[in-house]
Motif scaffolding. Structure first.
Motif, PDB file in Angstrom:
ATOM      1  N   CYS A 168       6.210  37.890  20.847  1.00 45.93           N
ATOM      2  CA  CYS A 168       4.833  38.017  21.323  1.00 45.93           C
ATOM      3  C   CYS A 168       4.551  36.877  22.280  1.00 45.93           C
ATOM      4  CB  CYS A 168       3.854  37.988  20.146  1.00 45.93           C
ATOM      5  SG  CYS A 168       2.108  38.198  20.624  1.00 45.93           S
ATOM      6  N   ALA A 169       4.057  37.214  23.464  1.00 48.48           N
ATOM      7  CA  ALA A 169       3.710  36.212  24.468  1.00 48.48           C
ATOM      8  C   ALA A 169       2.204  36.231  24.712  1.00 48.48           C
ATOM      9  CB  ALA A 169       4.455  36.473  25.773  1.00 48.48           C
ATOM     10  N   LEU A 170       1.615  35.061  24.725  1.00 52.02           N
ATOM     11  CA  LEU A 170       0.188  34.917  24.998  1.00 52.02           C
ATOM     12  C   LEU A 170       0.008  34.705  26.494  1.00 52.02           C
ATOM     13  CD1 LEU A 170      -2.515  34.734  23.387  1.00 52.02           C
ATOM     14  CD2 LEU A 170      -2.280  32.247  23.553  1.00 52.02           C
ATOM     15  N   ILE A 171      -0.754  35.612  27.125  1.00 49.21           N
ATOM     16  CA  ILE A 171      -1.012  35.523  28.563  1.00 49.21           C
ATOM     17  C   ILE A 171      -2.323  34.775  28.757  1.00 49.21           C
ATOM     18  CG2 ILE A 171      -1.216  36.794  30.717  1.00 49.21           C
ATOM     19  CD1 ILE A 171       1.472  37.137  29.230  1.00 49.21           C
ATOM     20  N   HIS A 172      -2.232  33.597  29.337  1.00 54.57           N
ATOM     21  CA  HIS A 172      -3.407  32.750  29.475  1.00 54.57           C
ATOM     22  C   HIS A 172      -4.347  33.283  30.566  1.00 54.57           C
ATOM     23  CE1 HIS A 172      -1.444  30.042  26.751  1.00 54.57           C
ATOM     24  NE2 HIS A 172      -0.411  29.902  27.572  1.00 54.57           N
ATOM     25  N   ASN A 179       7.534  32.039  13.478  1.00 46.40           N
ATOM     26  CA  ASN A 179       6.878  31.619  12.245  1.00 46.40           C
ATOM     27  C   ASN A 179       5.374  31.414  12.409  1.00 46.40           C
ATOM     28  OD1 ASN A 179       6.780  29.226  13.679  1.00 46.40           O
ATOM     29  ND2 ASN A 179       8.133  28.082  12.304  1.00 46.40           N
ATOM     30  N   ARG A 180       4.869  31.581  13.629  1.00 46.38           N
ATOM     31  CA  ARG A 180       3.420  31.474  13.856  1.00 46.38           C
ATOM     32  C   ARG A 180       2.726  32.834  13.907  1.00 46.38           C
ATOM     33  NH1 ARG A 180       1.468  28.772  18.957  1.00 46.38           N
ATOM     34  NH2 ARG A 180      -0.503  29.265  17.934  1.00 46.38           N
ATOM     35  N   LEU A 181       3.487  33.907  13.970  1.00 46.92           N
ATOM     36  CA  LEU A 181       2.901  35.199  14.280  1.00 46.92           C
ATOM     37  C   LEU A 181       1.880  35.655  13.247  1.00 46.92           C
ATOM     38  CD1 LEU A 181       6.004  37.158  15.648  1.00 46.92           C
ATOM     39  CD2 LEU A 181       4.174  36.031  16.937  1.00 46.92           C
ATOM     40  N   THR A 182       2.082  35.325  11.979  1.00 45.75           N
ATOM     41  CA  THR A 182       1.127  35.743  10.950  1.00 45.75           C
ATOM     42  C   THR A 182       0.079  34.675  10.666  1.00 45.75           C
ATOM     43  OG1 THR A 182       2.632  34.976   9.211  1.00 45.75           O
ATOM     44  CG2 THR A 182       2.762  37.306   9.848  1.00 45.75           C
ATOM     45  N   GLU A 223      -5.154  36.221  26.271  1.00 49.30           N
ATOM     46  CA  GLU A 223      -5.732  35.111  25.516  1.00 49.30           C
ATOM     47  C   GLU A 223      -7.181  35.356  25.126  1.00 49.30           C
ATOM     48  OE1 GLU A 223      -6.239  30.241  26.139  1.00 49.30           O
ATOM     49  OE2 GLU A 223      -5.813  31.560  27.863  1.00 49.30           O
ATOM     50  N   TYR A 224      -7.945  36.016  25.991  1.00 46.54           N
ATOM     51  CA  TYR A 224      -9.370  36.223  25.748  1.00 46.54           C
ATOM     52  C   TYR A 224      -9.711  37.687  25.479  1.00 46.54           C
ATOM     53  CZ  TYR A 224      -9.585  31.526  27.731  1.00 46.54           C
ATOM     54  OH  TYR A 224      -9.392  30.188  27.973  1.00 46.54           O
ATOM     55  N   ASP A 225      -8.725  38.465  25.065  1.00 43.96           N
ATOM     56  CA  ASP A 225      -8.963  39.873  24.759  1.00 43.96           C
ATOM     57  C   ASP A 225      -9.736  39.969  23.446  1.00 43.96           C
ATOM     58  OD1 ASP A 225      -8.905  42.575  24.236  1.00 43.96           O
ATOM     59  OD2 ASP A 225      -6.730  42.791  24.422  1.00 43.96           O
ATOM     60  N   HIS A 226     -10.986  40.416  23.520  1.00 42.63           N
ATOM     61  CA  HIS A 226     -11.781  40.557  22.304  1.00 42.63           C
ATOM     62  C   HIS A 226     -11.651  41.949  21.711  1.00 42.63           C
ATOM     63  CE1 HIS A 226     -15.317  40.931  19.654  1.00 42.63           C
ATOM     64  NE2 HIS A 226     -15.107  39.653  19.460  1.00 42.63           N
ATOM     65  N   PHE A 227     -11.328  42.936  22.526  1.00 38.72           N
ATOM     66  CA  PHE A 227     -11.237  44.318  22.050  1.00 38.72           C
ATOM     67  C   PHE A 227     -10.014  44.507  21.155  1.00 38.72           C
ATOM     68  CE2 PHE A 227     -10.633  48.994  23.105  1.00 38.72           C
ATOM     69  CZ  PHE A 227     -11.654  49.405  22.272  1.00 38.72           C
ATOM     70  N   THR A 228      -8.860  44.057  21.617  1.00 38.51           N
ATOM     71  CA  THR A 228      -7.643  44.034  20.801  1.00 38.51           C
ATOM     72  C   THR A 228      -7.169  42.575  20.802  1.00 38.51           C
ATOM     73  OG1 THR A 228      -6.287  44.649  22.731  1.00 38.51           O
ATOM     74  CG2 THR A 228      -7.031  46.418  21.336  1.00 38.51           C
ATOM     75  N   GLN A 229      -7.454  41.865  19.746  1.00 36.34           N
ATOM     76  CA  GLN A 229      -7.401  40.415  19.766  1.00 36.34           C
ATOM     77  C   GLN A 229      -5.976  39.871  19.633  1.00 36.34           C
ATOM     78  OE1 GLN A 229     -10.331  38.953  16.959  1.00 36.34           O
ATOM     79  NE2 GLN A 229     -11.984  40.055  17.994  1.00 36.34           N
ATOM     80  N   PRO A 230      -5.741  38.633  20.130  1.00 32.79           N
ATOM     81  CA  PRO A 230      -4.385  38.073  20.101  1.00 32.79           C
ATOM     82  C   PRO A 230      -3.748  38.062  18.713  1.00 32.79           C
ATOM     83  CG  PRO A 230      -5.762  36.781  21.570  1.00 32.79           C
ATOM     84  CD  PRO A 230      -6.677  37.775  20.905  1.00 32.79           C
ATOM     85  N   TRP A 231      -4.525  37.754  17.687  1.00 32.47           N
ATOM     86  CA  TRP A 231      -3.926  37.707  16.348  1.00 32.47           C
ATOM     87  C   TRP A 231      -3.451  39.090  15.903  1.00 32.47           C
ATOM     88  CZ3 TRP A 231      -5.726  40.534  12.226  1.00 32.47           C
ATOM     89  CH2 TRP A 231      -7.035  41.022  12.300  1.00 32.47           C
ATOM     90  N   GLU A 232      -4.111  40.156  16.386  1.00 33.64           N
ATOM     91  CA  GLU A 232      -3.668  41.503  16.053  1.00 33.64           C
ATOM     92  C   GLU A 232      -2.333  41.813  16.736  1.00 33.64           C
ATOM     93  OE1 GLU A 232      -7.326  44.345  15.471  1.00 33.64           O
ATOM     94  OE2 GLU A 232      -7.678  43.077  17.223  1.00 33.64           O
ATOM     95  N   HIS A 233      -2.192  41.384  17.985  1.00 30.52           N
ATOM     96  CA  HIS A 233      -0.902  41.548  18.674  1.00 30.52           C
ATOM     97  C   HIS A 233       0.196  40.814  17.914  1.00 30.52           C
ATOM     98  CE1 HIS A 233      -3.690  42.528  21.943  1.00 30.52           C
ATOM     99  NE2 HIS A 233      -2.674  43.018  22.633  1.00 30.52           N
TER     100      HIS A 233
END
Length: 409
Positions: A256-260, A300-303, A234-244
């Motif tokens: 894609c799963a967001l790890i809080h 439908n949220r991935l992009t 969730e807080y990865d700034h180096f490889t950001q969630p939207w890029e995943h």
């Protein structure tokens, strides 16, 4: 393939098995509950600063259900063979050759950080060899800020400046603004910093080669088609969630799963939250919509995932100075200031030097900075965080600020 059946964490310190493929030597270890195991094996591909020892907990978690293979290709992990001439695609093809030589069934690669690019390329180029694919810390490196920071690290290493390189690398791996949420202790941060500072000349060269491969990688001409799971901190700034999420959207069959409460080291910070998704995934079972500490993103949220991760503040004192190592100094207006970057407005020279800049902002220590993009009299920049004192002062200022409207470089 004959698997070792008496796994203990100490075995990861033992000399690895080796496989010679032409000019190249591959290092591996292989474990299972059965010496002759025809099940699809999990293949671990690690990131920078990781060795087989890094995956003791993962091997123990996976072994009751799967054979596990740990693999170091040339210039990776503990494999001392240098291979500057090999691009990422060549290394991905070596994975396929490894599987062919040992007559392995289709693999289930787990690619972490740098290893995610290799695992994904292997899956895309050799679909018949890949049953399932699990990625975390996806390093596609299309974002200009990430590429700029990776390149700066290589420049610092080329100059022999290992200490500032280590400080910057630490800020990329562990988000300093989210230590409370991720639970990263001061002792762990210090230990990781010492590990990076003490890299041997050969380890530095391996890191340099692997990083240059990422910078040289032109991108995927096609994405994996096998079942794929992408885990994003969730807080990865180096490889950001939207890029995943964007990477998952480009795959044929991906979730894609967001790890809080996790950043780039999600699989180490939130082990159970990650395992709640990868356990059923590797067994071909249905994934949960959510589990404690993790949420599966709707397809439908991935992009459409929000790119705005770090708030940029309008500081109370907007007057600053831009300083260059060769003696230049310019007054600037600080339009936005965050921990990872800033936006300035100033009358600057037409051709800005690539490196050697610092920003003096209010009463903060001078902050090393890298120009990122320029539009008219506006300059977006990123901070490489090579000075621990200045970084800590900036982090403290950002943490004290009220929640603002946000903008990002």
């Amino acid at each position: 393939m004959r698997y070792q059946t008496d796994f203990a964490p100490s075995h990861l310190n033992a000399p690895p098995r080796t496989l010679r493929l032409g000019r190249w030597t591959l290092h591996y270890q292989a474990f299972s509950r059965f010496a002759a195991d025809g099940r699809e094996p999990v293949l671990m591909l690690g990131g920078a600063f990781q060795s087989f020892r890094s995956f003791s907990a993962e091997v123990q978690e996976l072994l009751p259900r799967h054979p596990v293979i740990l693999l170091d290709l040339p210039s990776q992990g503990g494999n001392p063979q240098l291979a500057p001439e090999l691009a990422l695609v060549h290394l991905a093809d070596l994975i396929a050759a490894f599987a062919d030589e040992l007559r392995l069934p289709p693999l289930m690669p787990i690619g972490l950080s740098y290893g995610s690019a290799l695992a994904a390329l292997f899956a895309a180029r050799h679909p018949q060899r890949c049953a399932r694919l699990l990625l975390a810390g996806v390093t596609t490196f299309g974002r200009p800020g990430a590429r700029r920071l990776l390149g700066e690290g290589l420049d610092l290493l080329g100059e022999g400046r290992v200490l500032p390189f280590a400080q910057g690398a630490l800020a990329g791996l562990i988000n300093p603004l989210r230590l409370t949420e991720t639970g990263i202790s001061t002792a762990f941060r210090k230990s990781l910093l010492r590990q990076i500072q003490r890299l041997s000349p050969q380890e530095i060269e391996r890191y340099r080669q692997n990083s240059q491969r990422l910078l040289d990688f032109p991108g995927f001409d096609h994405h994996p088609a096998c079942p794929t799971l992408v885990l994003a901190g969730e807080y990865d700034h180096f490889t950001q969630p939207w890029e995943h999420a964007r990477f998952a959207a480009a795959c044929t069959d991906a979730d894609c799963a967001l790890i809080h409460n996790a950043d780039h080291l999600a699989q180490f910070e939130q082990r159970e939250a990650c395992a709640s998704f990868y356990r059923p995934f590797l067994q071909g079972a249905a994934l949960p919509l959510a589990s404690p500490g993790a949420t599966r993103l709707a397809r439908n949220r991935l992009t459409h995932l929000e790119r705005r991760q770090e708030p940029r503040l309008a500081p109370l004192n907007r007057h600053g100075r831009l300083l260059h190592g060769e003696g230049g100094e310019w007054p600037v207006e600080i339009k936005e200031l965050g921990f990872f970057g800033a936006l300035l407005q100033a009358d600057l020279p037409a051709d800005l030097p690539y490196r050697g800049w610092r920003l003096q902002a209010g009463d903060l220590p001078p902050l090393d900075m890298l120009p990122l993009r320029r539009e008219g009299d506006s300059l977006a920049l990123v901070f490489p965080h090579t000075d621990a004192t200045a970084s800590e002062a900036l982090a403290a200022q950002v943490a004290r600020a009220e929640p603002p409207s946000v903008a990002y470089a």
